[in-house]
Scaffold this active site. Structure first.
Site, mmCIF file in Angstrom:
data_model
loop_
_atom_site.group_PDB
_atom_site.id
_atom_site.type_symbol
_atom_site.label_atom_id
_atom_site.label_comp_id
_atom_site.label_asym_id
_atom_site.label_seq_id
_atom_site.Cartn_x
_atom_site.Cartn_y
_atom_site.Cartn_z
ATOM 1 N N SER A 188 -15.582 21.575 -10.259
ATOM 2 C CA SER A 188 -15.493 22.516 -9.139
ATOM 3 C C SER A 188 -14.282 22.286 -8.248
ATOM 4 O O SER A 188 -13.758 23.230 -7.676
ATOM 5 C CB SER A 188 -16.770 22.473 -8.306
ATOM 6 O OG SER A 188 -17.054 21.167 -7.871
ATOM 7 N N HIS A 216 -18.818 27.026 -12.862
ATOM 8 C CA HIS A 216 -17.492 27.657 -12.747
ATOM 9 C C HIS A 216 -16.961 28.173 -14.084
ATOM 10 O O HIS A 216 -15.843 28.658 -14.164
ATOM 11 C CB HIS A 216 -16.493 26.675 -12.139
ATOM 12 C CG HIS A 216 -16.870 26.304 -10.747
ATOM 13 N ND1 HIS A 216 -16.602 27.114 -9.669
ATOM 14 C CD2 HIS A 216 -17.553 25.237 -10.265
ATOM 15 C CE1 HIS A 216 -17.096 26.558 -8.573
ATOM 16 N NE2 HIS A 216 -17.669 25.414 -8.914
ATOM 17 N N LYS A 247 -21.732 32.661 -8.617
ATOM 18 C CA LYS A 247 -20.270 32.662 -8.614
ATOM 19 C C LYS A 247 -19.755 33.881 -9.371
ATOM 20 O O LYS A 247 -19.788 34.973 -8.828
ATOM 21 C CB LYS A 247 -19.789 31.315 -9.133
ATOM 22 C CG LYS A 247 -20.134 30.275 -8.058
ATOM 23 C CD LYS A 247 -19.929 28.856 -8.380
ATOM 24 C CE LYS A 247 -20.238 28.049 -7.122
ATOM 25 N NZ LYS A 247 -20.755 26.731 -7.390
HETATM 26 C C1 LIG Z 1 -21.737 25.921 -6.673
HETATM 27 C C2 LIG Z 1 -22.160 24.885 -7.627
HETATM 28 C C3 LIG Z 1 -23.517 24.558 -7.786
HETATM 29 C C4 LIG Z 1 -24.580 25.122 -6.901
HETATM 30 O O1 LIG Z 1 -24.828 26.452 -7.193
HETATM 31 P P1 LIG Z 1 -25.404 27.419 -6.058
HETATM 32 O O2 LIG Z 1 -25.918 28.560 -6.826
HETATM 33 O O3 LIG Z 1 -24.280 27.739 -5.155
HETATM 34 O O4 LIG Z 1 -26.484 26.659 -5.358
HETATM 35 C C5 LIG Z 1 -23.848 23.648 -8.760
HETATM 36 N N1 LIG Z 1 -22.896 23.061 -9.527
HETATM 37 C C6 LIG Z 1 -21.591 23.334 -9.377
HETATM 38 C C7 LIG Z 1 -20.597 22.668 -10.257
HETATM 39 C C8 LIG Z 1 -21.184 24.242 -8.408
HETATM 40 O O5 LIG Z 1 -19.898 24.482 -8.232
#
Ligand SMILES: *Cc1c(COP(=O)(O)O)cnc(C)c1O
Length: 400
Positions: A188, A216, A247
């Site tokens: 991330s 991602h 995302k």
């Molecule tokens: C954003 C993210 C999460 C959490 O996901 P949400 O749906 O925002 O709670 C988990 N793992 C990674 C690598 C992330 O970037």
């Protein structure tokens, strides 16, 4: 008796003052518009290089319409956890669509990606077991690992040899306990790709489970946006595939995709599933529509990657410190927190919103700007951002 007591919350203001002194205080900025390439920030229109809405699906007409229709049909909320009466046909359809996207038998939904990681990790391993975790894994993995009570071994970033050595040494002493290796597939904060093939090999040799976090990668890389496993031709070889709907899919929520047995096990044991109200219908319907859109419009994922490459190449030509992005995340390394904040402030003055990422989100001395692109950014917008980066830096020749 009038005793003057010390304010029991005084530590909060002391902690905030310490954060201020270290340039580490964070504040929440509110937008007055949707997550599009340009947003309204405190009355100003700024170029957004900070959203994980990589494909622009949060405002895609089909996705928005699906959410509206679902609210009309199914209501705004679900009223209870899935195992009580919160489950609707819509949730099942979404799980089936996720399983198809990921090439697995089944999938289980959680209200967020954060809860998916916490729920899965704490259900799959426990006291006496072991988790092997990349040092740059997401906070939700770190928290899930702590909650599980398993022993946690942190291996050097993307160093599958280090992971393998730790795993083998532990396995020799614990032949019967459960072991789980976990890694972001696209990291991330660094935006790079994990060595999944080598991790699969290690897990096979040591009888460990492999879990990847495709937050991602889903929607952005791999054929049809299927993620990093598909990108590397490894579908079917990774038993636990976690991801988010928050995302690239433009909605909210998390999932674990895997075998029918794995998902049934998690429905029975993952506390973040059992004790959490089911995902709201508009959210589920939006995610389902988004999965259909990525199948219908495969050019979107490609476009997000092209824009990431365009931004990275342009910045590299101006001498910024970065590597070629594997997905839609473009980290620009700066180093110190105050210099990073300073650059972010100058960019914002120039109308470009890109967040400064500082410790504890990233290791000390590796503060950076984390730019993310969207398929909906125009070439002109990306080129303008590159110019503004160069300009912001030239105002302070000594800094990065
Ligand atoms: C954003 C993210 C999460 C959490 O996901 P949400 O749906 O925002 O709670 C988990 N793992 C990674 C690598 C992330 O970037």
């Amino acid at each position: 008796m009038a005793t003057v007591r010390h304010d029991p919350l005084a530590f909060c203001s002391e902690a905030l003052a310490a954060l201020d002194r270290a340039s580490l205080r964070r504040t929440v900025r509110s937008l007055d518009s949707a997550q599009e390439p340009q947003v309204l920030l405190e009355g100003r229109r700024v170029l957004l290089l900070a959203s994980n809405n990589y494909l622009g699906l949060a405002t895609h007409p089909k996705v928005v319409e699906a959410a509206i229709d679902a609210a009309r049909t199914w209501g705004a909320g679900t009223g209870s956890a899935r195992l009580i009466t919160g489950a609707m046909r819509l949730h099942e359809e979404l799980e089936a669509a996720i399983a198809e996207l990921k090439g697995t038998e089944d999938a289980i939904l959680f209200s967020s990606g954060y809860l998916a990681n916490i729920g899965a990790l704490s259900a799959l391993v426990g006291d006496g077991d072991a988790i092997f975790s990349d040092e740059l894994n997401h906070a939700s993995i770190i928290d899930g690992a702590r909650l599980s009570r398993a022993k946690v071994f942190v291996y050097r970033h993307a160093d599958s040899g280090h992971c393998d050595a730790l795993l083998k040494a532990w396995r020799a002493r614990n032949p019967r306990r459960r072991a789980l290796v976990v890694s972001d597939s696209i990291f991330s904060m660094d935006g790079d790709l994990a060595p999944l093939e080598d991790l699969i090999e290690s897990c096979g040799q040591s009888g460990a489970m492999l879990m990847i976090d495709e937050a991602h990668a889903t929607g952005v890389i791999g054929p049809g946006g299927r993620g990093a496993a598909a990108h590397l031709g490894l579908v079917g070889q990774i038993p636990i595939v976690m991801g988010t709907l928050s995302k690239a899919l433009g909605s909210a929520g998390g999932f674990v995709a895997g075998s029918r047995t794995l998902c049934a096990f998690l429905r029975n044991t993952a506390r973040a599933f059992i004790f959490d109200t089911a995902m709201p219908p508009p959210t589920a319907a939006a995610a389902l529509a988004a999965i259909r859109v990525i199948a219908e419009e495969p050019a979107r994922a490609e476009r997000a990657r092209t824009q990431a490459t365009r931004l990275a190449s342009g910045l590299a030509m101006h001498g910024f410190d970065l590597s070629q992005p594997a997905a839609a995340i473009v980290p620009i390394m700066v180093g110190e927190s105050d210099a990073t904040l300073d650059l972010a402030r100058r960019l914002l003055d120039a109308g470009v919103l890109v967040p400064a990422i500082r410790p504890p989100t990233v290791p000390t001395g590796t503060a950076r700007l984390r730019a993310t692109v969207m398929a909906t950014h125009t070439d002109r917008q990306i080129d303008h951002a590159i110019d503004m980066f160069a300009h912001a830096r030239s105002q302070h020749p000594g800094s990065p």
